[in-house]
Design a protein around this motif. Structure first.
Motif, PDB file in Angstrom:
ATOM      1  N   ALA A 133       0.826  -1.211   0.000  1.00 28.64           N
ATOM      2  CA  ALA A 133       0.000   0.000   0.000  1.00 28.64           C
ATOM      3  C   ALA A 133       0.860   1.261   0.000  1.00 28.64           C
ATOM      4  O   ALA A 133       0.619   2.198  -0.773  1.00 28.64           O
ATOM      5  N   VAL A 134       1.863   1.296   0.849  1.00 27.82           N
ATOM      6  CA  VAL A 134       2.723   2.481   0.937  1.00 27.82           C
ATOM      7  C   VAL A 134       3.524   2.672  -0.348  1.00 27.82           C
ATOM      8  O   VAL A 134       3.658   3.792  -0.845  1.00 27.82           O
ATOM      9  N   THR A 135       4.030   1.579  -0.902  1.00 29.60           N
ATOM     10  CA  THR A 135       4.785   1.680  -2.147  1.00 29.60           C
ATOM     11  C   THR A 135       3.887   2.131  -3.299  1.00 29.60           C
ATOM     12  O   THR A 135       4.305   2.929  -4.143  1.00 29.60           O
ATOM     13  N   ALA A 136       2.646   1.650  -3.321  1.00 24.09           N
ATOM     14  CA  ALA A 136       1.707   2.072  -4.365  1.00 24.09           C
ATOM     15  C   ALA A 136       1.423   3.571  -4.273  1.00 24.09           C
ATOM     16  O   ALA A 136       1.353   4.263  -5.295  1.00 24.09           O
ATOM     17  N   VAL A 137       1.278   4.089  -3.065  1.00 23.04           N
ATOM     18  CA  VAL A 137       1.048   5.523  -2.891  1.00 23.04           C
ATOM     19  C   VAL A 137       2.261   6.313  -3.380  1.00 23.04           C
ATOM     20  O   VAL A 137       2.130   7.333  -4.068  1.00 23.04           O
ATOM     21  N   GLU A 138       3.445   5.836  -3.038  1.00 26.87           N
ATOM     22  CA  GLU A 138       4.667   6.522  -3.476  1.00 26.87           C
ATOM     23  C   GLU A 138       4.824   6.455  -4.993  1.00 26.87           C
ATOM     24  O   GLU A 138       5.289   7.413  -5.612  1.00 26.87           O
ATOM     25  N   LEU A 139       4.458   5.330  -5.590  1.00 29.13           N
ATOM     26  CA  LEU A 139       4.527   5.226  -7.042  1.00 29.13           C
ATOM     27  C   LEU A 139       3.564   6.201  -7.714  1.00 29.13           C
ATOM     28  O   LEU A 139       3.870   6.785  -8.745  1.00 29.13           O
TER      29      LEU A 139
END
Length: 97
Positions: A49-55
């Motif tokens: 989830a956090v990586t998707a937001v950063e992407l």
């Protein structure tokens, strides 16, 4: 300032976790690890989830790289935990003769 607080929380959690696991009797390590697979799965979901937001924001390449590393390490932990659980359950299975 908030990054320093997060690093301090991580370090305190690591030290407390080490001392808690260090005091667990040897016979309980494998069942404890098997039970922790659920928490490792939650870690994978959080990292995704956090990586998707950063992407989506694409604000920092370093954040994306750290997120991908977190996903890979959490998945290794989950796969290893399931492997240990399968070996443990195999020990209690009766052999067919």
């Amino acid at each position: 300032m908030s990054n320093i607080i997060l690093i301090i929380i991580f370090l305190v959690a690591a030290v407390v976790g080490y001392f808690i696991i260090n005091n667990v009797p040897t016979l309980l390590h494998t069942p404890l690890m098997s039970g922790m697979n659920a928490l490792s799965g939650i870690t994978v979901l959080g990292a995704l989830a956090v990586t998707a937001v950063e992407l989506r924001k694409f604000s920092s390449v370093l954040s994306i790289i750290i997120g991908i590393i977190a996903i890979v390490l959490a998945m290794i932990n989950v796969a290893g935990g399931f492997g240990v659980t399968a070996r443990m359950l195999k020990m209690f299975k009766k052999e067919d003769k």
